[in-house]
Design an enzyme around this catalytic site. Structure first.
Site, PDB file in Angstrom:
ATOM      1  N   HIS A   1       0.345  10.424 -31.930  1.00 48.57           N
ATOM      2  CA  HIS A   1       0.123   9.109 -30.930  1.00 48.57           C
ATOM      3  C   HIS A   1      -0.709   8.203 -31.570  1.00 48.57           C
ATOM      4  O   HIS A   1      -0.724   7.016 -31.360  1.00 48.57           O
ATOM      5  CB  HIS A   1       0.550   8.964 -30.003  1.00 48.57           C
ATOM      6  CG  HIS A   1       0.170   7.680 -29.136  1.00 48.57           C
ATOM      7  ND1 HIS A   1       1.508   6.843 -28.995  1.00 48.57           N
ATOM      8  CD2 HIS A   1      -1.146   7.704 -27.783  1.00 48.57           C
ATOM      9  CE1 HIS A   1       0.504   6.357 -27.678  1.00 48.57           C
ATOM     10  NE2 HIS A   1      -0.688   6.104 -27.458  1.00 48.57           N
TER      11      HIS A   1
ATOM     12  N   GLU B   1       8.000  -9.153  -8.374  1.00 46.90           N
ATOM     13  CA  GLU B   1       6.637 -10.222  -8.184  1.00 46.90           C
ATOM     14  C   GLU B   1       6.012  -9.893  -9.293  1.00 46.90           C
ATOM     15  O   GLU B   1       6.057 -11.488 -10.145  1.00 46.90           O
ATOM     16  CB  GLU B   1       5.844  -9.926  -6.564  1.00 46.90           C
ATOM     17  CG  GLU B   1       6.270  -9.784  -5.636  1.00 46.90           C
ATOM     18  CD  GLU B   1       6.561  -9.380  -4.866  1.00 46.90           C
ATOM     19  OE1 GLU B   1       7.117  -9.604  -3.166  1.00 46.90           O
ATOM     20  OE2 GLU B   1       6.839  -8.279  -5.621  1.00 46.90           O
TER      21      GLU B   1
ATOM     22  N   PHE C   1       1.107 -10.836  -1.581  1.00 47.55           N
ATOM     23  CA  PHE C   1       2.922 -10.671  -3.341  1.00 47.55           C
ATOM     24  C   PHE C   1       1.993 -11.132  -4.599  1.00 47.55           C
ATOM     25  O   PHE C   1       2.448 -10.426  -5.650  1.00 47.55           O
ATOM     26  CB  PHE C   1       3.848 -10.641  -1.955  1.00 47.55           C
ATOM     27  CG  PHE C   1       3.798 -10.205  -1.446  1.00 47.55           C
ATOM     28  CD1 PHE C   1       3.463  -8.737  -1.043  1.00 47.55           C
ATOM     29  CD2 PHE C   1       4.547 -10.633  -0.416  1.00 47.55           C
ATOM     30  CE1 PHE C   1       3.705  -8.476   0.621  1.00 47.55           C
ATOM     31  CE2 PHE C   1       4.349 -10.097   0.555  1.00 47.55           C
ATOM     32  CZ  PHE C   1       4.669  -8.675   1.035  1.00 47.55           C
TER      33      PHE C   1
END
EC number: 2.2.1.3
Length: 710
Positions: A275, A433, A461
């Site tokens: 990776h 959101e 939010f």
């Protein structure tokens, strides 16, 4: 059921294998030189790259910003070497071999950063935080759908591009990705094709240490067309066939689940070490010998590999020329729409956009959200660049303009009777959101200025969306976020909905303009400024009615970020009022005025204020050429106000579930109480001037506060 593509025949298999092998060797050489990078997925996805840039994508190497190009987004941005290498192979002039070798180097001018960045050629959006790119891709797909529905005419399909996004296992674990996948399927965005680099390896091991669900089934459940390709690290022809099926799909976005092998061909294949680590010189040598290459040759691409892509620049030039010719004919046939389209291509709003806005500020008490509502409605009704939306709070934020059309799948029949089509410019995002703001970034990135995204929800939010808003700042993308119900005056919903700490976060983000106006005059000025700025803004607005300050507050002065609301010559104390709490600051100043010469300041946007000249800033904060006790009154925490004030009367705990008119009293936001505290502070500073440098907290915590029970 998912569609499983059988192996497709290809006359170019041998050449594909040469490109794949030399691509993998180049990845290893590049990563090896500085001992770091992300080689594994770039090696495993080489066949996907050939399928895309040789056979599928519409693009123009000599004009990477060609308006009708297909957009490619690398959501798993750490795989950027994959994208950079194909840019080099297909003839992007800026992506030279020298640039490829600058990956992870100390070259200040490298075009190969560790994750793709939007300012570089042929990079649509900056990616890196996983889940952002796929969400941006949904925004790009919405942009295409909306432009096509707005401007295409019979015989004049001037907008036809598709959006291709590559994701990895980790992208699909992120919250915003799942939000966006759900919304894209709901909207039926059939111009969106996602290629899943499914290698089943993560940083810490195999993916099944954290994830065992059926990804294809998850996408199917979200109304996606799903195609599966085995051996996708080698089989170019079958990937191409899958892409052809995806392009033909109507009514649904497509996931192509590509089973790949991380670190393909190398000693660390199928292992998490592939990776983010260099393989090591011995491992690189071993791979080159295995592939029949000269192990001493580094950064080598044979001429026949370059030749395989040599026609792409000329193909792109032809594509651009034909499209420009079509647009020219379109402008002649439809002069009004044509000129409007050209202006949007240039990123221009209508020249008279300011005339669309209400000219009369509110005179009576009103929530600041009400003023913003009128401004958004007026601009949205008259300006096709505006595409607004809300996270399931439209009934409270109420930004929809008269005659608004919703951006929706035209085949959708809702139980509540709401309908729309792809020409609509108001989006019901649902309780998503984070995706909402990341999608807004995609809309803004489609072509800077072509769209002006406006989002809305309760200010609290936007904390869910903070990473996406940060990415807007990083990329210098423009959106306007309307955050209502700010501060503790949100009221009965309680501390979970009262964003006392949020302004400090958003003020800290470079290129993000957090604006908290005190009344409608400031809302008018700051909204206009937000439209003009090249960056994103957040308007932080009150739920409850606030006082208006006619003759004192100023739209024009608010655009400078801060100004003197009410002056006093040779002031002995200054009060900074912010947002809805200006009422308490202003009334407290009147009480203080009986004993001290008191000046009232409004600083609705610290970033705008900081951009003013030092002379102007001093004329506001130190008009008399000296520091005087300056107290900020805010319904949020004081963090950050130390630069402008010497003391605070701000929130120092979380809020409480009480009606707005009661909660202020509970937390001591009372003009008489504030005046008493400030008077004591001024007298203390007179006795000990060093207190001016200590930034004191003047507000007591409530006796019943949870903190005081500990």
């Amino acid at each position: 059921m998912s569609m499983r593509i059988p192996k497709a025949a290809s006359v170019n298999d041998e050449q594909h294998q040469r490109i794949i092998k030399y691509g993998r060797a180049l990845v290893l050489d590049i990563v090896e030189q500085y001992g770091g990078g992300h080689p594994g997925s770039a090696m495993g996805a080489m066949a996907i790259g050939i399928a895309l840039w040789k056979y599928t994508l519409k693009y123009a190497p000599n004009d990477p910003n060609y308006f009708n190009r297909d957009r490619f987004v690398l959501s798993n941005g750490h795989v950027c070497l994959f994208q950079y290498i194909f840019q080099h192979l297909y003839g992007l002039k800026s992506m030279t071999m020298a640039q490829l070798k600058s990956y992870h180097s100390n070259d200040f001018h490298s075009l190969c950063p560790g994750h793709p960045e939007i300012e570089h050629d042929a990079v649509e959006v900056t990616t890196g935080p996983l889940g952002q790119g796929i969400s941006n891709s949904v925004g790009l797909a919405i942009a295409t759908k909306n432009l096509a529905a707005t401007y295409n005419k019979p015989g004049f399909d001037i907008i036809t591009n598709k959006v291709y996004c590559m994701v990895g296992d980790a992208c699909l674990q992120e919250g915003p990705a799942l939000e966006s996948i759900s919304l894209a399927g709901h909207m039926g965005l059939d111009n969106l094709i996602v290629l899943y680099d499914n290698n089943q390896v993560c940083c810490d091991g195999s993916v099944d240490i954290a994830n065992t669900e059926d990804i294809s089934a998850k996408f199917k459940a979200c109304n996606w067309n799903v195609i599966e390709v085995e051996n996708a690290s080698e089989d170019v022809a079958t990937i191409v066939k899958a892409l052809e099926y995806a392009q033909a799909e109507k009514h649904r976005p497509t996931l192509i689940n590509c089973r790949t092998v991380i670190g393909s061909g190398a000693a660390f294949e199928n292992h998490c070490a592939a990776h983010g680590n260099a393989l090591g010189e011995d491992g690189v040598r071993e791979l080159k010998i295995k592939y029949g290459m000269n192990p001493a040759q580094k950064f080598y691409i044979p001429q026949d590999v370059y030749d395989f892509f040599k026609e792409k620049p000329a193909e792109g030039d032809k594509l651009v020329a034909e499209w420009k010719s079509l647009v020219a004919k379109y402008v002649k046939a439809y002069p009004e729409e044509g000129q409007e389209f050209l202006a949007r291509m240039r990123g221009e709003l209508p020249k008279n956009w300011k005339s669309f806005l209400p000219q009369q500020e509110f005179t009576g008490d009103a929530p600041t959200r009400a003023a913003a509502r009128e401004l958004v409605r007026a601009l949205g009704q008259n300006c096709k660049s505006v595409i607004a939306g809300c996270a399931d709070l439209s009934v409270s934020v109420n930004l929809q303009w008269p005659g608004v059309k919703y951006f929706m799948d035209p085949s959708l029949s809702t139980q509540c009777g709401l309908s729309g089509d792809y020409s609509g410019r108001y989006i019901e995002y649902g309780i998503r959101e984070h995706a909402m703001c990341a999608i807004a970034n995609g809309l803004a990135a489609y072509n800077k200025g072509t769209f002006l995204p406006i989002t809305s929800t309760f200010f609290m939010f936007y904390l869910y969306a903070a990473p996406a808003i940060r990415m807007a700042g990083l990329q210098e993308l423009k959106a306007i976020h309307i955050g209502t119900h700010d501060s503790i005056n949100e009221g009965e919903n309680g501390p979970t909905h009262q964003p006392v700490e949020s302004p400090a976060l958003f003020r800290a983000m470079p290129n993000i303009y957090y604006m908290r106006p005190v009344d409608s005059a400031e809302v008018f000025g700051l909204f206009q400024k937000a439209v003009e700025l090249p960056f994103s803004s957040i308007l932080s607005l009150s739920r409850n009615e606030v006082l208006q300050y006619p003759g004192k507050s100023s739209a024009e002065k608010a655009q400078r970020g801060g100004y003197i609301l009410e002056d006093a010559e040779n002031a002995e104390v200054q009060i900074i009022g912010v947002g809805a709490e200006m009422e308490f600051a202003y009334k407290a100043a009147k009480i203080l005025g009986r004993k001290f010469r008191t000046r009232v300041l409004s600083i609705p946007c610290t970033r705008l204020f900081d951009e003013q000249s030092i002379g102007y800033r001093r004329s506001v904060l130190r008009k008399d050429g000296r520091q005087v006790p300056t107290v900020v009154v805010d319904g949020h925490v004081a963090f950050g106000w130390e630069r402008y004030a010497t003391a605070s009367y701000c929130m120092n705990t979380y809020g409480k579930s009480l009606p707005p008119e009661v909660i202020y009293e509970y937390f001591g936001y009372n003009p008489a109480t504030i005046a008493k505290k400030v008077e004591a502070y001024v007298r203390a500073c007179q006795r000990d001037p060093l207190l001016l440098h200590d930034f004191l907290d003047l507000k007591e915590k409530p006796n019943h506060d949870k903190v005081n029970k500990l």
